[in-house]
Design an enzyme around this catalytic site. Structure first.
Site, mmCIF file in Angstrom:
data_model
loop_
_atom_site.group_PDB
_atom_site.id
_atom_site.type_symbol
_atom_site.label_atom_id
_atom_site.label_comp_id
_atom_site.label_asym_id
_atom_site.label_seq_id
_atom_site.Cartn_x
_atom_site.Cartn_y
_atom_site.Cartn_z
ATOM 1 N N ILE A 79 0.826 -1.204 0.000
ATOM 2 C CA ILE A 79 0.000 0.000 0.000
ATOM 3 C C ILE A 79 0.860 1.254 0.000
ATOM 4 O O ILE A 79 0.574 2.218 -0.707
ATOM 5 C CB ILE A 79 -0.955 -0.011 1.204
ATOM 6 C CG1 ILE A 79 -2.021 -1.105 1.033
ATOM 7 C CG2 ILE A 79 -1.636 1.347 1.372
ATOM 8 C CD1 ILE A 79 -2.953 -1.267 2.222
ATOM 9 N N TYR B 65 -2.479 -6.366 17.213
ATOM 10 C CA TYR B 65 -3.815 -5.784 17.353
ATOM 11 C C TYR B 65 -3.809 -4.623 18.341
ATOM 12 O O TYR B 65 -4.374 -3.555 18.073
ATOM 13 C CB TYR B 65 -4.789 -6.863 17.798
ATOM 14 C CG TYR B 65 -6.239 -6.427 17.795
ATOM 15 C CD1 TYR B 65 -6.950 -6.347 16.612
ATOM 16 C CD2 TYR B 65 -6.888 -6.089 18.976
ATOM 17 C CE1 TYR B 65 -8.280 -5.946 16.595
ATOM 18 C CE2 TYR B 65 -8.217 -5.697 18.978
ATOM 19 C CZ TYR B 65 -8.908 -5.632 17.782
ATOM 20 O OH TYR B 65 -10.220 -5.234 17.770
#
Length: 244
Positions: free
Chosen positions: A15, A156
């Site tokens: 990305i 996370y």
């Protein structure tokens, strides 16, 4: 935008690379840094130059605050300014939390969260002086739910931290014309996961398909634009409904 300069952490591939190439097409100068992807970094920089834009490709582990400072000083020294910071690096590994090592635990925070703090505090003074700036970071699609994640716990928690840090920076920098936002991808065909794994996840994605790099680029393009001047502290889900 011909004078604008973007710094992309993790800009050698995936990305980050796609965003850098898109910015180059719009006249931005692009400086990318990487830890290990020297070949990809050189190739991305060359692709940016072929689009007629200036490019820097620098090996810099910006989880080290001294390396982050040296990288920012190099860009500002050569190009005089930094208008946008894109935090696109996001390494992870899957391991049961009770089997995670101390080194692995620290690595998830060192490479996913800490660079956002180090780099933001370094680029903010110049942005404040010019009264314009953009900071965009990548979290993950369900980080705002703060659910149990026993196989990717450190990663996370770091991505949840990105959201909190994004909102905190947004409040502090809004009076200076600087916006700070997060993009939270779900499953994007960026080369970071096997195609077979992506195909297996389609049944869990309400939109019915895996996202493309162009989907991530279009969101980043908006947040980095003048049109997004009143959007700050936001978290845009880029997931086709997964993780919502």
């Amino acid at each position: 935008m011909s004078e604008r300069v973007a710094v992309i952490a993790g800009g050698a591939k995936g990305i980050g690379r796609a965003v850098g190439l898109d910015l180059a097409e719009r006249g931005w100068s692009v400086a990318l840094c990487y830890r290990t992807s020297e070949k990809e970094g050189s190739e991305t920089a060359e692709a940016i130059r072929k689009k007629g834009a200036r490019a820097l490709s620098v090996r810099a582990d910006v989880s080290d605050p001294k390396a982050a400072e040296a990288f920012v000083k190099q860009v500002e020294g050569e190009w005089g300014r930094i208008d946008a910071l894109i935090n696109a690096a996001g390494p992870y590994h899957r391991v049961n939390l009770l089997e995670e090592t101390i080194e692995g635990w620290h690595a998830m925070f060192d490479h996913n969260l800490h660079p956002l703090f180090y780099l933001s505090r370094l680029v903010a003074p110049g942005m404040r002086e010019r009264r314009w700036g953009r900071i965009v970071s990548f979290s993950m699609a369900n980080a705002d739910q703060m659910i149990g994640q026993p196989q990717i716990t450190g990663h996370y928690i770091a991505k949840v931290g990105v959201l909190i840090l994004t909102r905190s920076l947004a409040k502090l920098l809004a009076p200076h014309g600087i916006t700070v936002n997060a993009i939270s991808p779900g499953f994007i065909r960026s080369g970071s996961a096997p195609e077979s794994e992506m195909a297996g996840m389609i049944k869990n994605i309400p939109a019915g398909y895996v996202g493309e790099l162009s989907d991530a680029v279009s969101v980043a393009r908006f947040l980095l634009s003048d049109e997004a001047r009143y959007v700050t502290g936001g978290n845009i889900h880029l997931s086709g409904g997964w993780g919502v």
